[in-house]
Design a protein around this motif. Structure first.
Motif, PDB file in Angstrom:
ATOM      1  N   GLU A  14       0.874  -1.166   0.000  1.00 52.92           N
ATOM      2  CA  GLU A  14       0.000   0.000   0.000  1.00 52.92           C
ATOM      3  C   GLU A  14       0.910   1.215   0.000  1.00 52.92           C
ATOM      4  N   ASP A  15       0.873   1.970  -1.074  1.00 58.98           N
ATOM      5  CA  ASP A  15       1.753   3.129  -1.235  1.00 58.98           C
ATOM      6  C   ASP A  15       3.214   2.758  -0.964  1.00 58.98           C
ATOM      7  N   GLY A  16       3.630   1.586  -1.421  1.00 56.15           N
ATOM      8  CA  GLY A  16       5.022   1.154  -1.305  1.00 56.15           C
ATOM      9  C   GLY A  16       5.374   0.432  -0.011  1.00 56.15           C
ATOM     10  N   GLU A  17       4.481   0.390   0.967  1.00 55.06           N
ATOM     11  CA  GLU A  17       4.735  -0.309   2.234  1.00 55.06           C
ATOM     12  C   GLU A  17       4.150  -1.717   2.161  1.00 55.06           C
ATOM     13  N   ILE A  18       4.896  -2.699   2.637  1.00 59.71           N
ATOM     14  CA  ILE A  18       4.430  -4.091   2.580  1.00 59.71           C
ATOM     15  C   ILE A  18       3.264  -4.288   3.537  1.00 59.71           C
ATOM     16  N   ILE A  19       2.155  -4.843   3.006  1.00 57.00           N
ATOM     17  CA  ILE A  19       0.980  -5.128   3.816  1.00 57.00           C
ATOM     18  C   ILE A  19       0.610  -6.609   3.783  1.00 57.00           C
ATOM     19  N   SER A  43      -8.841  -6.679  -5.488  1.00 58.58           N
ATOM     20  CA  SER A  43     -10.264  -6.328  -5.403  1.00 58.58           C
ATOM     21  C   SER A  43     -10.733  -6.142  -3.958  1.00 58.58           C
ATOM     22  N   ARG A  44     -10.000  -6.684  -2.976  1.00 58.23           N
ATOM     23  CA  ARG A  44     -10.366  -6.468  -1.569  1.00 58.23           C
ATOM     24  C   ARG A  44     -10.345  -4.993  -1.201  1.00 58.23           C
ATOM     25  N   LYS A  75       7.393 -12.703 -13.270  1.00 59.10           N
ATOM     26  CA  LYS A  75       6.826 -11.823 -12.253  1.00 59.10           C
ATOM     27  C   LYS A  75       5.581 -11.160 -12.815  1.00 59.10           C
ATOM     28  N   TYR A  76       4.522 -11.161 -12.006  1.00 62.14           N
ATOM     29  CA  TYR A  76       3.266 -10.503 -12.353  1.00 62.14           C
ATOM     30  C   TYR A  76       2.963  -9.447 -11.298  1.00 62.14           C
ATOM     31  N   SER A  77       2.227  -8.402 -11.698  1.00 61.59           N
ATOM     32  CA  SER A  77       1.754  -7.429 -10.724  1.00 61.59           C
ATOM     33  C   SER A  77       0.372  -6.946 -11.118  1.00 61.59           C
ATOM     34  N   CYS A  78      -0.361  -6.471 -10.117  1.00 60.69           N
ATOM     35  CA  CYS A  78      -1.724  -5.991 -10.330  1.00 60.69           C
ATOM     36  C   CYS A  78      -2.007  -4.913  -9.302  1.00 60.69           C
ATOM     37  N   GLY A  79      -2.713  -3.888  -9.712  1.00 60.38           N
ATOM     38  CA  GLY A  79      -3.139  -2.845  -8.793  1.00 60.38           C
ATOM     39  C   GLY A  79      -2.398  -1.543  -8.979  1.00 60.38           C
ATOM     40  N   GLU A  80      -2.833  -0.558  -8.231  1.00 61.58           N
ATOM     41  CA  GLU A  80      -2.231   0.771  -8.285  1.00 61.58           C
ATOM     42  C   GLU A  80      -1.817   1.179  -6.875  1.00 61.58           C
ATOM     43  N   LYS A  81      -2.696   1.883  -6.146  1.00 66.20           N
ATOM     44  CA  LYS A  81      -2.357   2.264  -4.770  1.00 66.20           C
ATOM     45  C   LYS A  81      -2.104   1.015  -3.928  1.00 66.20           C
ATOM     46  N   HIS A  82      -2.977   0.033  -4.068  1.00 72.46           N
ATOM     47  CA  HIS A  82      -2.776  -1.276  -3.444  1.00 72.46           C
ATOM     48  C   HIS A  82      -2.298  -2.200  -4.554  1.00 72.46           C
ATOM     49  N   GLN A  83      -1.042  -2.568  -4.496  1.00 77.31           N
ATOM     50  CA  GLN A  83      -0.451  -3.384  -5.552  1.00 77.31           C
ATOM     51  C   GLN A  83       0.018  -4.716  -4.977  1.00 77.31           C
TER      52      GLN A  83
END
Length: 94
Positions: A14-19, A43-44, A75-83
């Motif tokens: 979330e904004d670069g911080e691991i969640i 989607s959560r 490597k795959y990625s998805c999302g924007e603010k929450h990635q």
């Protein structure tokens, strides 16, 4: 003797911080499975209307991107603010 096993390492930010972090053996999730998992994780963080709009097309909220297509690295990625990202890595199991 140690055996090497491939894992999907899944990280959420979330904004670069691991969640979020977890690892799943590759044999348990296909590429299609990991893509579906990333979309579910992102989607959560979306509201009901955002989820509907994201699935209508022409929207990148749930778009999954593949990075550096390479037979030795996936490597795959998805999302924007929450990635969320998923990358294959190998670990030794003793």
């Amino acid at each position: 003797m140690a055996n090497k096993t491939w894992f999907w390492g899944i990280d959420g930010y979330e904004d670069g911080e691991i969640i979020f972090q977890c690892a799943v053996e590759q044999e348990k999730l296909s590429d299609a499975g990991i893509i579906a998992t990333l979309r579910c994780l992102v989607s959560r963080h979306l509201g009901p209307e955002d989820i509907v709009v994201a699935n209508m097309g022409n929207n990148t909220l749930l778009e999954v991107r593949q990075h550096e297509p390479n037979p030795k690295y996936v490597k795959y990625s998805c999302g924007e603010k929450h990635q969320y990202t998923a990358a294959l890595w190998q670990s030794e199991i003793t």
